[in-house]
Scaffold this motif. Structure first.
Motif, PDB file in Angstrom:
ATOM      1  N   SER A 156       0.826  -1.210   0.000  1.00  0.00           N
ATOM      2  CA  SER A 156       0.000   0.000   0.000  1.00  0.00           C
ATOM      3  C   SER A 156       0.859   1.258   0.000  1.00  0.00           C
ATOM      4  O   SER A 156       0.571   2.215  -0.725  1.00  0.00           O
ATOM      5  N   ILE A 157       1.909   1.268   0.808  1.00  0.00           N
ATOM      6  CA  ILE A 157       2.812   2.420   0.831  1.00  0.00           C
ATOM      7  C   ILE A 157       3.442   2.617  -0.551  1.00  0.00           C
ATOM      8  O   ILE A 157       3.530   3.736  -1.057  1.00  0.00           O
ATOM      9  N   SER A 163       1.591   6.817  -6.556  1.00  0.00           N
ATOM     10  CA  SER A 163       0.428   7.629  -6.918  1.00  0.00           C
ATOM     11  C   SER A 163       0.604   9.096  -6.581  1.00  0.00           C
ATOM     12  O   SER A 163      -0.282   9.908  -6.846  1.00  0.00           O
ATOM     13  N   GLY A 164       1.725   9.438  -5.942  1.00  0.00           N
ATOM     14  CA  GLY A 164       1.996  10.835  -5.627  1.00  0.00           C
ATOM     15  C   GLY A 164       1.516  11.281  -4.268  1.00  0.00           C
ATOM     16  O   GLY A 164       1.436  12.493  -4.004  1.00  0.00           O
ATOM     17  N   MET A 165       1.188  10.350  -3.377  1.00  0.00           N
ATOM     18  CA  MET A 165       0.774  10.738  -2.021  1.00  0.00           C
ATOM     19  C   MET A 165       1.946  11.339  -1.272  1.00  0.00           C
ATOM     20  O   MET A 165       3.098  10.912  -1.454  1.00  0.00           O
ATOM     21  N   MET A 255      -7.880   5.850  -0.945  1.00  0.00           N
ATOM     22  CA  MET A 255      -7.158   4.904  -0.099  1.00  0.00           C
ATOM     23  C   MET A 255      -7.774   3.517  -0.174  1.00  0.00           C
ATOM     24  O   MET A 255      -7.062   2.503  -0.143  1.00  0.00           O
ATOM     25  N   GLY A 256      -9.086   3.454  -0.291  1.00  0.00           N
ATOM     26  CA  GLY A 256      -9.754   2.168  -0.431  1.00  0.00           C
ATOM     27  C   GLY A 256      -9.340   1.461  -1.706  1.00  0.00           C
ATOM     28  O   GLY A 256      -9.156   0.239  -1.739  1.00  0.00           O
ATOM     29  N   GLN A 257      -9.166   2.219  -2.793  1.00  0.00           N
ATOM     30  CA  GLN A 257      -8.724   1.641  -4.061  1.00  0.00           C
ATOM     31  C   GLN A 257      -7.312   1.072  -3.938  1.00  0.00           C
ATOM     32  O   GLN A 257      -7.007  -0.001  -4.480  1.00  0.00           O
ATOM     33  N   ILE A 258      -6.449   1.769  -3.214  1.00  0.00           N
ATOM     34  CA  ILE A 258      -5.096   1.252  -3.007  1.00  0.00           C
ATOM     35  C   ILE A 258      -5.143  -0.041  -2.210  1.00  0.00           C
ATOM     36  O   ILE A 258      -4.472  -1.030  -2.540  1.00  0.00           O
ATOM     37  N   LEU A 259      -5.955  -0.077  -1.153  1.00  0.00           N
ATOM     38  CA  LEU A 259      -6.032  -1.270  -0.321  1.00  0.00           C
ATOM     39  C   LEU A 259      -6.582  -2.468  -1.090  1.00  0.00           C
ATOM     40  O   LEU A 259      -6.111  -3.601  -0.903  1.00  0.00           O
ATOM     41  N   LEU A 296      -3.581   2.423 -10.744  1.00  0.00           N
ATOM     42  CA  LEU A 296      -2.811   1.660  -9.760  1.00  0.00           C
ATOM     43  C   LEU A 296      -2.242   0.387 -10.376  1.00  0.00           C
ATOM     44  O   LEU A 296      -1.128  -0.030 -10.050  1.00  0.00           O
ATOM     45  N   VAL A 297      -3.012  -0.244 -11.251  1.00  0.00           N
ATOM     46  CA  VAL A 297      -2.502  -1.421 -11.960  1.00  0.00           C
ATOM     47  C   VAL A 297      -1.272  -1.039 -12.775  1.00  0.00           C
ATOM     48  O   VAL A 297      -0.278  -1.771 -12.807  1.00  0.00           O
ATOM     49  N   ALA A 298      -1.328   0.125 -13.423  1.00  0.00           N
ATOM     50  CA  ALA A 298      -0.191   0.599 -14.213  1.00  0.00           C
ATOM     51  C   ALA A 298       1.043   0.824 -13.339  1.00  0.00           C
ATOM     52  O   ALA A 298       2.180   0.661 -13.799  1.00  0.00           O
ATOM     53  N   CYS A 299       0.825   1.182 -12.074  1.00  0.00           N
ATOM     54  CA  CYS A 299       1.950   1.359 -11.134  1.00  0.00           C
ATOM     55  C   CYS A 299       2.581   0.017 -10.766  1.00  0.00           C
ATOM     56  O   CYS A 299       3.793  -0.080 -10.555  1.00  0.00           O
ATOM     57  N   LEU A 300       1.761  -1.016 -10.676  1.00  0.00           N
ATOM     58  CA  LEU A 300       2.232  -2.306 -10.169  1.00  0.00           C
ATOM     59  C   LEU A 300       2.780  -3.232 -11.242  1.00  0.00           C
ATOM     60  O   LEU A 300       3.715  -4.000 -10.992  1.00  0.00           O
ATOM     61  N   LEU A 301       2.219  -3.177 -12.445  1.00  0.00           N
ATOM     62  CA  LEU A 301       2.611  -4.133 -13.490  1.00  0.00           C
ATOM     63  C   LEU A 301       4.117  -4.149 -13.789  1.00  0.00           C
ATOM     64  O   LEU A 301       4.702  -5.230 -13.950  1.00  0.00           O
TER      65      LEU A 301
END
Length: 452
Positions: A156-157, A163-165, A255-259, A296-301
């Motif tokens: 999550s972090i 995501s720019g948090m 935040m829910g989407q990240i979790l 978020l998928v684009a961040c993880l792939l």
């Protein structure tokens, strides 16, 4: 926000969940191998003293505790030696960054591979006594769940940073991820047994755990409302197929989407630790693109494509053929059963389980076609892949992912219509129940064949 103002979903406030028998059992069993002491006397809600201050607790106390309703919550009255705190969490997180496959991926795709960027929000966590006590119960009694919670926190972090948090937002995100599953401590221990699969009406208890966790966290009055909100939403999906509220798209908080993405990522690396977890997760995120936030998928792939951690999957063309055949039979079976039903039962908005299954299967088949992994397409590809180990492995992964999605449709159906366990009411329910039983039988036979 005060716990008396509103619950995380904006409805009328509920009280912090009571310490039920399952949680009390976990606490007293922990006390048999950890030093647990009363910080103050324990009283019933009627003022009767049950246990004095500074008394060592053990499992012999369980029967007395479960017999009465306590004044307050047991977490507030007990102290345990070596209680989980921020240093312990940093230690576990550091160990995962060094040894855990998923954490390795995250670290090696951060700028400069800086482990400290993942650890900094953990060091800044605020952890009230009651929540630290619950995490200690989790660590001692359900250690794999504790490890999962820390892993989920790191994922999550990572997604928050990508995501720019800012740092403060990542601290709140870390708290939500760490505490997302504390509600499961109040569940029947059967849910902590990975070899047991509970379906039907029993799943309703599981589906309540995000609500329980959100209420526990909210009652502490130390986190912003967004933390409890995200915890409540960690099993939602962007297409509305999640739980507990079936939210869609932007109805789910950032935040829910990240979790929800972190939950799936963590679960895959735990379930398929030695079975090409990175490839499986990558396929799932791409095939089920309606379920997960695209950004978020684009961040993880990219993290999942590091070849150093991609495992080989050895399958034969016969095994792939069996997977394709199983999927084809399952879709054809439901088509035949639904063709025999009155159109009114299958109409959208009818509220019938058979309509739900029809709509979900149609969506799944469309997704499979778009991904080039529908059984018909796979059957055509198989003819050209004889001797191609990588190609066969990819087809097998696609087939297994489709089976996983089929099982999720069955589970969701039984959760919404518990009466299906007994055969249901009317021809629509009977068709669903019989189809689900047939799928389970085919999957069981396929598992035996694969293992032989």
């Amino acid at each position: 926000m005060s716990a008396s103002e509103s619950s995380p979903d904006g409805t009328a406030a509920q009280q912090r969940p009571e310490d039920n028998s399952h949680y009390l059992r976990a606490v007293t069993d922990m006390a048999d191998h950890c030093q647990v002491m009363t910080q103050e006397a324990l009283y019933t809600d009627r003022g009767i003293k049950l246990v004095d201050k500074d008394v060592r607790v053990d499992s012999a106390l369980y029967d007395r505790l479960v017999r009465y309703k306590l004044r307050g919550h047991i977490d507030d009255h007990l102290a345990v030696q070596d209680m989980v705190g921020v240093p312990a969490l940093v230690h576990e997180a550091t160990a995962q960054c060094e040894q855990d496959t998923l954490a390795y991926l995250l670290v090696h795709t951060l700028d400069g591979m800086a482990v400290e960027r993942l650890l900094a929000p953990v060091r800044s966590l605020v952890l009230p006594h009651a929540l630290a006590f619950k995490l200690t119960v989790m660590r001692e009694q359900h250690h794999s769940l504790y490890v999962h919670s820390v892993r989920m926190m790191l994922v999550s972090i990572y997604l928050g940073l990508k995501s720019g948090m800012n740092e403060r937002e990542c601290v709140h995100l870390a708290a939500a991820a760490l505490l997302h599953d504390i509600g499961t401590l109040h569940l029947d221990p059967i849910w902590h047994d990975s070899s047991t699969r509970v379906t039907g009406a029993g799943r309703k208890e599981l589906m309540a755990h995000p609500v329980t966790a959100a209420l526990i966290v909210q009652a502490q009055n130390v986190y912003p409302r967004s933390v409890a909100q995200a915890i409540l939403e960690h099993h939602e999906c962007m297409d509305g197929s999640g739980y507990p509220r079936g939210l869609q798209g932007e109805q789910i908080s950032p935040m829910g989407q990240i979790l929800l993405v972190a939950e799936v990522a963590s679960a895959f690396f735990e379930k398929y630790a030695n079975e090409a977890a990175a490839q499986r997760l990558s396929l799932t995120l791409r095939m089920s693109h309606r379920k997960f936030p695209a950004a978020l998928v684009a961040c993880l792939l990219p993290a999942l494509n590091i070849r150093a951690v991609q495992a080989s999957l050895h399958v034969t063309s016969a095994q792939v053929h069996d997977l394709i055949e199983l999927l084809s039979q399952t879709f054809a079976d439901w088509q035949a059963r639904s063709d025999a039903l009155a159109p009114a039962l299958l109409a959208e908005g009818s509220g019938q389980a058979c309509a739900f299954v029809t709509q979900r299967l149609a969506t799944l088949q469309k997704t499979l076609f778009e991904a080039g992994s529908h059984p018909r397409q796979q059957a055509e590809a198989l003819a050209y892949l004889e001797g191609d180990e990588q190609g066969l492995a990819e087809l097998a992964l696609l087939g297994r992912e489709a089976l996983w999605q089929l099982q999720s449709i069955i589970d969701a159906t039984h959760s919404r219509w518990p009466r299906l366990q007994g055969g249901g009411e009317g021809e629509g329910d009977q068709a669903v129940a019989q189809w689900g039983a047939a799928v389970a039988q085919r999957m069981g036979q396929a598992a035996l064949a694969q293992g032989s």
